[in-house]
Write a protein that holds these residues in place. Structure first.
Motif, PDB file in Angstrom:
ATOM      1  N   ALA A 165      19.683 -76.488  31.710  1.00 21.26           N
ATOM      2  CA  ALA A 165      20.976 -76.800  31.535  1.00 21.26           C
ATOM      3  C   ALA A 165      20.726 -77.584  32.971  1.00 21.26           C
ATOM      4  CB  ALA A 165      21.696 -75.605  31.896  1.00 21.26           C
ATOM      5  N   GLY A 166      20.103 -77.378  33.363  1.00 22.05           N
ATOM      6  CA  GLY A 166      20.461 -78.331  34.970  1.00 22.05           C
ATOM      7  C   GLY A 166      19.796 -79.956  34.535  1.00 22.05           C
ATOM      8  N   ALA A 167      18.698 -79.990  34.421  1.00 19.23           N
ATOM      9  CA  ALA A 167      17.995 -80.977  33.661  1.00 19.23           C
ATOM     10  C   ALA A 167      18.542 -81.597  33.213  1.00 19.23           C
ATOM     11  CB  ALA A 167      16.614 -80.965  32.956  1.00 19.23           C
ATOM     12  N   GLY A 168      19.771 -81.022  31.620  1.00 18.89           N
ATOM     13  CA  GLY A 168      20.615 -81.409  30.716  1.00 18.89           C
ATOM     14  C   GLY A 168      21.558 -81.929  31.067  1.00 18.89           C
ATOM     15  N   GLY A 169      22.349 -81.610  32.442  1.00 17.26           N
ATOM     16  CA  GLY A 169      22.992 -81.881  33.311  1.00 17.26           C
ATOM     17  C   GLY A 169      23.120 -83.312  33.727  1.00 17.26           C
ATOM     18  N   PHE A 170      21.340 -83.313  34.346  1.00 21.91           N
ATOM     19  CA  PHE A 170      21.096 -84.654  34.957  1.00 21.91           C
ATOM     20  C   PHE A 170      20.882 -85.465  33.915  1.00 21.91           C
ATOM     21  CE2 PHE A 170      18.139 -86.764  36.630  1.00 21.91           C
ATOM     22  CZ  PHE A 170      18.041 -88.028  38.160  1.00 21.91           C
ATOM     23  N   LEU A 171      20.552 -85.985  33.044  1.00 20.57           N
ATOM     24  CA  LEU A 171      20.048 -86.279  31.855  1.00 20.57           C
ATOM     25  C   LEU A 171      21.478 -86.992  31.520  1.00 20.57           C
ATOM     26  CD1 LEU A 171      18.242 -87.995  30.142  1.00 20.57           C
ATOM     27  CD2 LEU A 171      17.723 -86.066  28.619  1.00 20.57           C
ATOM     28  N   ASP A 172      22.620 -86.167  30.932  1.00 19.61           N
ATOM     29  CA  ASP A 172      23.490 -86.392  30.357  1.00 19.61           C
ATOM     30  C   ASP A 172      23.759 -86.958  31.470  1.00 19.61           C
ATOM     31  OD1 ASP A 172      25.101 -85.964  27.870  1.00 19.61           O
ATOM     32  OD2 ASP A 172      26.152 -85.030  29.311  1.00 19.61           O
ATOM     33  N   SER A 173      24.014 -87.216  32.609  1.00 15.91           N
ATOM     34  CA  SER A 173      25.172 -87.702  33.197  1.00 15.91           C
ATOM     35  C   SER A 173      24.526 -89.288  33.258  1.00 15.91           C
ATOM     36  CB  SER A 173      25.875 -87.866  34.819  1.00 15.91           C
ATOM     37  OG  SER A 173      26.337 -86.397  34.082  1.00 15.91           O
ATOM     38  N   PHE A 174      23.288 -89.797  34.205  1.00 14.96           N
ATOM     39  CA  PHE A 174      22.216 -90.446  34.946  1.00 14.96           C
ATOM     40  C   PHE A 174      22.227 -90.999  33.762  1.00 14.96           C
ATOM     41  CE2 PHE A 174      17.890 -91.972  36.542  1.00 14.96           C
ATOM     42  CZ  PHE A 174      18.627 -93.171  37.644  1.00 14.96           C
ATOM     43  N   GLY A 175      21.720 -90.877  32.869  1.00 20.46           N
ATOM     44  CA  GLY A 175      21.504 -91.139  30.550  1.00 20.46           C
ATOM     45  C   GLY A 175      21.769 -92.034  29.901  1.00 20.46           C
TER      46      GLY A 175
END
Length: 278
Positions: A165-175
Motif C-alpha cells: 500500500a505504501g508503494a502504491g500510494g507513493f507511485l500514485d502521487s509521484f507518477g
C-alpha cells in the motif's frame, strides 16, 4: 466538515457566488469533454479497481502540463469521485474491513511522500521510476489473465500488504497514477476475490487521494479548475453505477478486464519511456 471549514476560511459567500458565475460563463466544449472523461475513468476504476489516474493523466499530459500540476489536479478531482466510489462499495457490501485497515495508513503515508518528492524533484526522477514499476505490473497483468482461464485459483497469503500500500500510494502521487494497477493487481494475482479486493482498495483510495491532493494544495496550489470540476462531476455520476457493476460481473470476465487494463497501461508507459531514449 474539515474541508468545508477550510474553504470557508478563504472564501466568503459573496466571493463564492461571484466565482461560480464567472466559472459558469467559462464552461465550453472542454468541460463536456472532461465530464465524459471523468465518467468513463471512474466507471472503469470503480468496476475494476484501477484506471482513473491512467485515463485522466494521459489526457492532461497531451496538453504539455507540468507533471506535478497534472498529479495535483487529477488527485483533487479523484478525491471526490473516489469518495463516492468508496461509499458506494461500502454500501453494497464490497469492503473487507480488515484489508481496508491494513492498507489505510501505509497508503496515506506513501501518498504524502510521493507528492512531496514530486513537488520538489519534478519530472526528472518520475520518468525513471514509472517504467520500472510498469514492468512489474505488466507481469502481474499477464498472471491475472492466466488465472482468469484456470478452473480453480489457489488463494495465497498476501505478505507485507502494508508495504504494498505504501508503494502504491507513493507511485500514485509521484507518477500520476498507479494505486489501482499496483495494489489491486497484486492482491487479485494472489487469487483473492475481485469483488472484495476492488471494494476495499477503492475505499482506501479516497483517503490516499485526499492526502495527496491536500499535500499538493499546500505546496503548489490548485489550477485548471474547469478541468477539475468536469472530472469531479463525471466521476461522481459514474461511481454508484460502477459499484453496482462490481457485484454483478462474472469473476472470470472481471479477471480478464483487470488483466487487460494493467497490460495496456503498463505497455503504454514502457513504450513512452523507450521512445524518449531512442
Amino acid at each position: 466538515m474539515f474541508i468545508a471549514y477550510s474553504v470557508y476560511s478563504y472564501f466568503n459567500s459573496d466571493s463564492i457566488v461571484k466565482y461560480g458565475q464567472q466559472l459558469y460563463t467559462q464552461l465550453d466544449e472542454k468541460f463536456i469533454l472532461m465530464l465524459a472523461v471523468g465518467f468513463f475513468a471512474q466507471l472503469v476504476d470503480g468496476a475494476l479497481g484501477m484506471g482513473y489516474g491512467v485515463v485522466s493523466t494521459t489526457l492532461l499530459l497531451s496538453g504539455g502540463l507540468n507533471p506535478a500540476v497534472i498529479s495535483g489536479s487529477v488527485h483533487t478531482a479523484e478525491m471526490f469521485s473516489s469518495g463516492a466510489s468508496g461509499f458506494s462499495h461500502y454500501r453494497f457490501g464490497n469492503v473487507n474491513k480488515k484489508l481496508f485497515r491494513t492498507l489505510l495508513i501505509p497508503g496515506v503515508l506513501g501518498s504524502i511522500g510521493g507528492a512531496i518528492l514530486l513537488s520538489y524533484a519534478g519530472e526528472a526522477f518520475s520518468g525513471y521510476i514509472r517504467p520500472v514499476i510498469s514492468i512489474y505490473t505488466l507481469l502481474l497483468g499477464i498472471r491475472i489473465l492466466i488465472n482468469a482461464f484456470r478452473n480453480k485459483r489457489k488463494i495465497q497469503k498476501v505478505k507485507r500488504a502494508g508495504w504494498l500500500a505504501g508503494a502504491g500510494g507513493f507511485l500514485d502521487s509521484f507518477g500520476g497514477g498507479g494505486w489501482g494497477p499496483l495494489v489491486t493487481s497484486t492482491l487479485i494475482s494472489k487469487g483473492r476475490t475481485p469483488k472484495y479486493v476492488i471494494g476495499s482498495v477503492s475505499l482506501t483510495e479516497f483517503f490516499v487521494t485526499m492526502a495527496s491532493a491536500v499535500t499538493f494544495f499546500f505546496l503548489l496550489g490548485v489550477s485548471h479548475w474547469q478541468s477539475i470540476i468536469g472530472l469531479i462531476i463525471g466521476g461522481i455520476l459514474a461511481a454508484p453505477i460502477a459499484a453496482r457493476l462490481v457485484g454483478k460481473l462474472p469473476i472470470k470476465k472481471m479477471f480478464i478486464g483487470v488483466g487487460c487494463i494493467v497490460i495496456f497501461s503498463s505497455l503504454r508507459i514502457i513504450w513512452l519511456a523507450v521512445s524518449k531514449m531512442i
